[in-house]
Design a protein around this motif. Sequence first.
Motif, PDB file in Angstrom:
ATOM      1  N   CYS A  47       0.804  -1.201   0.000  1.00 33.66           N
ATOM      2  CA  CYS A  47       0.000   0.000   0.000  1.00 33.66           C
ATOM      3  C   CYS A  47       0.845   1.263   0.000  1.00 33.66           C
ATOM      4  O   CYS A  47       0.309   2.326  -0.258  1.00 33.66           O
ATOM      5  CB  CYS A  47      -0.910   0.002   1.220  1.00 33.66           C
ATOM      6  SG  CYS A  47      -2.603  -0.431   0.833  1.00 33.66           S
ATOM      7  N   MET A  48       2.100   1.137   0.305  1.00 32.71           N
ATOM      8  CA  MET A  48       2.961   2.320   0.367  1.00 32.71           C
ATOM      9  C   MET A  48       3.131   2.972  -1.000  1.00 32.71           C
ATOM     10  O   MET A  48       3.244   4.183  -1.094  1.00 32.71           O
ATOM     11  CB  MET A  48       4.349   1.942   0.924  1.00 32.71           C
ATOM     12  CG  MET A  48       4.291   1.472   2.340  1.00 32.71           C
ATOM     13  SD  MET A  48       3.779   2.827   3.384  1.00 32.71           S
ATOM     14  CE  MET A  48       4.099   2.154   4.958  1.00 32.71           C
ATOM     15  N   SER A  49       3.133   2.167  -2.041  1.00 30.45           N
ATOM     16  CA  SER A  49       3.316   2.723  -3.384  1.00 30.45           C
ATOM     17  C   SER A  49       1.995   3.110  -4.045  1.00 30.45           C
ATOM     18  O   SER A  49       1.978   3.540  -5.187  1.00 30.45           O
ATOM     19  CB  SER A  49       4.067   1.712  -4.262  1.00 30.45           C
ATOM     20  OG  SER A  49       3.289   0.545  -4.413  1.00 30.45           O
ATOM     21  N   GLY A  50       0.883   2.939  -3.345  1.00 31.90           N
ATOM     22  CA  GLY A  50      -0.411   3.312  -3.875  1.00 31.90           C
ATOM     23  C   GLY A  50      -1.224   2.161  -4.434  1.00 31.90           C
ATOM     24  O   GLY A  50      -2.351   2.352  -4.865  1.00 31.90           O
ATOM     25  N   HIS A  51      -0.669   0.959  -4.442  1.00 28.71           N
ATOM     26  CA  HIS A  51      -1.375  -0.203  -4.955  1.00 28.71           C
ATOM     27  C   HIS A  51      -1.810  -1.065  -3.768  1.00 28.71           C
ATOM     28  O   HIS A  51      -1.000  -1.724  -3.145  1.00 28.71           O
ATOM     29  CB  HIS A  51      -0.476  -1.030  -5.882  1.00 28.71           C
ATOM     30  CG  HIS A  51      -0.084  -0.293  -7.115  1.00 28.71           C
ATOM     31  ND1 HIS A  51       0.679   0.849  -7.105  1.00 28.71           N
ATOM     32  CD2 HIS A  51      -0.367  -0.545  -8.420  1.00 28.71           C
ATOM     33  CE1 HIS A  51       0.862   1.272  -8.328  1.00 28.71           C
ATOM     34  NE2 HIS A  51       0.237   0.440  -9.153  1.00 28.71           N
ATOM     35  N   CYS A  52      -3.090  -1.069  -3.483  1.00 26.00           N
ATOM     36  CA  CYS A  52      -3.644  -1.839  -2.362  1.00 26.00           C
ATOM     37  C   CYS A  52      -4.509  -2.982  -2.871  1.00 26.00           C
ATOM     38  O   CYS A  52      -5.577  -3.253  -2.330  1.00 26.00           O
ATOM     39  CB  CYS A  52      -4.443  -0.924  -1.437  1.00 26.00           C
ATOM     40  SG  CYS A  52      -3.432   0.300  -0.608  1.00 26.00           S
ATOM     41  N   ASP A  53      -4.034  -3.658  -3.896  1.00 27.30           N
ATOM     42  CA  ASP A  53      -4.805  -4.752  -4.480  1.00 27.30           C
ATOM     43  C   ASP A  53      -4.981  -5.919  -3.511  1.00 27.30           C
ATOM     44  O   ASP A  53      -5.964  -6.650  -3.603  1.00 27.30           O
ATOM     45  CB  ASP A  53      -4.131  -5.250  -5.773  1.00 27.30           C
ATOM     46  CG  ASP A  53      -4.146  -4.199  -6.865  1.00 27.30           C
ATOM     47  OD1 ASP A  53      -5.034  -3.313  -6.810  1.00 27.30           O
ATOM     48  OD2 ASP A  53      -3.282  -4.259  -7.759  1.00 27.30           O
ATOM     49  N   ALA A  54      -4.041  -6.092  -2.606  1.00 28.31           N
ATOM     50  CA  ALA A  54      -4.127  -7.217  -1.671  1.00 28.31           C
ATOM     51  C   ALA A  54      -5.350  -7.084  -0.774  1.00 28.31           C
ATOM     52  O   ALA A  54      -5.977  -8.078  -0.404  1.00 28.31           O
ATOM     53  CB  ALA A  54      -2.869  -7.297  -0.823  1.00 28.31           C
ATOM     54  N   TRP A  55      -5.722  -5.867  -0.442  1.00 26.95           N
ATOM     55  CA  TRP A  55      -6.859  -5.657   0.460  1.00 26.95           C
ATOM     56  C   TRP A  55      -8.207  -5.669  -0.264  1.00 26.95           C
ATOM     57  O   TRP A  55      -9.247  -5.564   0.372  1.00 26.95           O
ATOM     58  CB  TRP A  55      -6.700  -4.359   1.238  1.00 26.95           C
ATOM     59  CG  TRP A  55      -5.523  -4.453   2.162  1.00 26.95           C
ATOM     60  CD1 TRP A  55      -4.320  -3.855   2.023  1.00 26.95           C
ATOM     61  CD2 TRP A  55      -5.446  -5.254   3.351  1.00 26.95           C
ATOM     62  NE1 TRP A  55      -3.481  -4.217   3.039  1.00 26.95           N
ATOM     63  CE2 TRP A  55      -4.159  -5.075   3.885  1.00 26.95           C
ATOM     64  CE3 TRP A  55      -6.325  -6.101   4.014  1.00 26.95           C
ATOM     65  CZ2 TRP A  55      -3.730  -5.701   5.040  1.00 26.95           C
ATOM     66  CZ3 TRP A  55      -5.895  -6.729   5.168  1.00 26.95           C
ATOM     67  CH2 TRP A  55      -4.619  -6.529   5.678  1.00 26.95           C
ATOM     68  N   SER A  56      -8.188  -5.846  -1.551  1.00 24.01           N
ATOM     69  CA  SER A  56      -9.449  -5.935  -2.294  1.00 24.01           C
ATOM     70  C   SER A  56     -10.010  -7.362  -2.301  1.00 24.01           C
ATOM     71  O   SER A  56     -11.144  -7.574  -2.697  1.00 24.01           O
ATOM     72  CB  SER A  56      -9.257  -5.438  -3.732  1.00 24.01           C
ATOM     73  OG  SER A  56      -8.363  -6.280  -4.424  1.00 24.01           O
TER      74      SER A  56
ATOM     75  N   SER B 143      -7.759 -11.602   2.512  1.00 20.74           N
ATOM     76  CA  SER B 143      -6.906 -10.700   3.293  1.00 20.74           C
ATOM     77  C   SER B 143      -7.632 -10.208   4.537  1.00 20.74           C
ATOM     78  O   SER B 143      -7.034 -10.131   5.626  1.00 20.74           O
ATOM     79  CB  SER B 143      -6.485  -9.497   2.443  1.00 20.74           C
ATOM     80  OG  SER B 143      -5.789  -9.924   1.303  1.00 20.74           O
ATOM     81  N   TRP B 144      -8.893  -9.885   4.403  1.00 24.25           N
ATOM     82  CA  TRP B 144      -9.669  -9.403   5.548  1.00 24.25           C
ATOM     83  C   TRP B 144      -9.934 -10.517   6.556  1.00 24.25           C
ATOM     84  O   TRP B 144      -9.924 -10.286   7.769  1.00 24.25           O
ATOM     85  CB  TRP B 144     -10.980  -8.774   5.071  1.00 24.25           C
ATOM     86  CG  TRP B 144     -10.712  -7.490   4.327  1.00 24.25           C
ATOM     87  CD1 TRP B 144     -10.729  -7.313   2.973  1.00 24.25           C
ATOM     88  CD2 TRP B 144     -10.334  -6.249   4.906  1.00 24.25           C
ATOM     89  NE1 TRP B 144     -10.396  -6.020   2.663  1.00 24.25           N
ATOM     90  CE2 TRP B 144     -10.148  -5.339   3.840  1.00 24.25           C
ATOM     91  CE3 TRP B 144     -10.136  -5.796   6.191  1.00 24.25           C
ATOM     92  CZ2 TRP B 144      -9.777  -4.024   4.038  1.00 24.25           C
ATOM     93  CZ3 TRP B 144      -9.771  -4.478   6.393  1.00 24.25           C
ATOM     94  CH2 TRP B 144      -9.594  -3.604   5.322  1.00 24.25           C
TER      95      TRP B 144
END
Length: 137
Positions: free
Chosen positions: A1-10, A14-15
């Motif tokens: 998420c630091m680079s702006g890509h939070c695909d893992a949390w979609s 992950s949740w």
Amino acid sequence: CMSGHCDAWSHWVSWICLAGAVFFATSNLYYISRGMQQHEALFMVTVYMGANITTNSLSAIVVLGEMDDAPWWKLAGYTFCILMMMVGMALLTSGEKDLQARDMEVRAPCGVLNEGPISSTHTSSVQLRTIRCNEGI
């Protein structure tokens, strides 16, 4: 998420993993505090860390598939080591007394068996007291 890509949390997995991590971390606090009230700290830390290492070792095989390409003898040795950790923890916990048994041992009545002057070459008014404890008197 630091680079702006939070695909893992979609993804829902992950949740679920995050909720499981928070749940088990907080529920472990209850069990550790209960265990520390009933047993010695050295005993509790040993059992807790042994269970932690055993669980991590099993999850490395089951979840991560660390031994998928390993020869049979490595898998057998790894499984044997995990079983020996479990046997060691079972031996450790079978020798530990529960809180009630330990309190009964500490609070057992003591009685004076023999009381009289010390036989010595020195003159003194010191009395010798022989005490017998923990024998149910």
